[in-house]
Design a protein around this motif. Structure first.
Motif, PDB file in Angstrom:
ATOM      1  N   CYS A   1       0.930  -1.151   0.053  1.00 37.94           N
ATOM      2  CA  CYS A   1       0.021   0.032   0.056  1.00 37.94           C
ATOM      3  C   CYS A   1       0.828   1.286  -0.114  1.00 37.94           C
ATOM      4  O   CYS A   1       1.569   1.515   1.027  1.00 37.94           O
ATOM      5  N   MET A   2       0.675   2.060  -1.234  1.00 42.11           N
ATOM      6  CA  MET A   2       1.698   3.132  -1.381  1.00 42.11           C
ATOM      7  C   MET A   2       1.275   4.250  -0.145  1.00 42.11           C
ATOM      8  O   MET A   2       0.254   4.533  -0.048  1.00 42.11           O
TER       9      MET A   2
ATOM     10  N   SER B   1       1.675   7.381  -0.160  1.00 38.59           N
ATOM     11  CA  SER B   1       1.121   8.748  -0.693  1.00 38.59           C
ATOM     12  C   SER B   1      -0.039   8.362  -1.479  1.00 38.59           C
ATOM     13  O   SER B   1      -0.732   9.356  -1.855  1.00 38.59           O
ATOM     14  N   SER B   2      -0.462   7.239  -1.494  1.00 34.23           N
ATOM     15  CA  SER B   2      -1.789   7.009  -2.477  1.00 34.23           C
ATOM     16  C   SER B   2      -3.115   7.432  -1.608  1.00 34.23           C
ATOM     17  O   SER B   2      -3.088   7.346  -0.672  1.00 34.23           O
TER      18      SER B   2
ATOM     19  N   SER C   1      -5.686   6.106  -2.149  1.00 35.87           N
ATOM     20  CA  SER C   1      -6.604   4.955  -1.745  1.00 35.87           C
ATOM     21  C   SER C   1      -5.758   4.076  -0.701  1.00 35.87           C
ATOM     22  O   SER C   1      -5.926   2.680  -0.747  1.00 35.87           O
ATOM     23  N   LEU C   2      -4.947   4.691  -0.112  1.00 36.06           N
ATOM     24  CA  LEU C   2      -4.174   3.788   1.176  1.00 36.06           C
ATOM     25  C   LEU C   2      -4.934   3.303   2.027  1.00 36.06           C
ATOM     26  O   LEU C   2      -4.876   1.989   2.081  1.00 36.06           O
TER      27      LEU C   2
ATOM     28  N   CYS D   1      -6.589  -0.030   0.401  1.00 33.66           N
ATOM     29  CA  CYS D   1      -5.825  -0.916   0.271  1.00 33.66           C
ATOM     30  C   CYS D   1      -5.254  -1.609   1.447  1.00 33.66           C
ATOM     31  O   CYS D   1      -5.578  -2.883   1.530  1.00 33.66           O
TER      32      CYS D   1
END
Length: 262
Positions: free
Chosen positions: A46-47, A49-50, A52-53, A56
């Motif tokens: 799970c990125m 900075s995403s 959608s963290l 995820c």
């Protein structure tokens, strides 16, 4: 092996379609089992900075609950099981004249729970999870006896059932180094639960001694004041297991593997 050479156009299309299906199935199997080898969970990176963290993380947690509740991540990697959950023996009632116990308890139902909310502040390593549990059943041995005359007693198999409950927990994490790698560890800082409808059931009773003379007294204590004791032990055991389980999973790979920056 399929060959699509030297056939008609119609057969060629059918053959290619078959090859496409084989390719899709192979790709799906690679994706499915990729996380069940080595350290596991490789597909759930799970990125940080995403946007959608949280989504995820929700998928990663639900995947574990649904598919690896037994604790088996791969042939070489296991963690604590989530279901069943073994609870300590408990004294339900202890008065001047009678004592009742609930022992050899196992709780099932966590494999069917699902996560309904995830919030996180990855920079502060703070997390919030909420779960819904449709059904929890705790089964064990029930025993009641007279204090002054312990030979007068009764036994049964007891089931304590809870329906439609929810659990909310907040966690605070911190990084630590091990073998020149940085890992994440979390502690449960806040926990709350909403217990739904609950029932107590007994399968059959075995009696000993001059039981009939005291049968009314035994009937009075069956199921009485059980809820606070069962809830206390269940909540504490679930809380401890969640924290232990999360940290066992987080030890499987460095922090950067779970939450990469790129």
């Amino acid at each position: 092996m399929f060959f699509c050479v030297g056939v008609s156009r119609t057969l060629s299309l059918l053959c290619r379609f078959r090859l496409l299906n084989v390719s899709l199935i192979a790709s799906f199997l690679v994706f499915l089992f990729r996380g069940l080898t080595g350290t596991g969970f490789e597909e759930f990176r799970c990125m940080r900075s995403s946007p959608s963290l949280n989504k995820c993380m929700e998928g990663a947690i639900q995947h574990y609950i649904s598919h690896m509740y037994s604790g088996t991540i791969s042939e070489r990697t296991t963690v604590s099981s989530l279901d069943p959950l073994v609870l300590p023996d408990a004294t339900l009632i202890e008065s001047d004249d009678v004592v009742s116990t609930f022992t050899h308890r196992q709780t099932t139902g966590f494999r069917n729970m699902y996560i309904t909310d995830v919030r996180s502040d990855i920079s502060r390593l703070e997390f919030y999870f909420k779960f819904h549990i449709a059904a929890i059943d705790t089964r064990g041995s029930y025993h009641a006896r007279l204090q002054a005359r312990p030979e007068i007693a009764e036994w049964s198999q007891m089931t304590y059932s809870i329906r439609n409950s929810s659990i909310q927990l907040q966690l605070k994490g911190f990084n630590y180094e091990q073998d020149d790698r940085v890992y994440l560890k979390v502690n449960v800082t806040d926990w709350s639960q909403q217990i739904g409808d609950h029932t107590v059931g007994f399968r059959w009773f075995t009696m000993s001694g001059n039981y009939s003379q005291f049968s009314d007294r035994f009937e009075q204590i069956r199921g009485r004041d059980i809820l606070p004791v069962v809830e206390r032990d269940l909540v504490q055991s679930v809380r401890d297991r969640f924290q232990r389980l999360l940290n066992e999973i987080l030890r499987l790979a460095p922090f950067e593997r779970f939450f990469p920056t790129r």
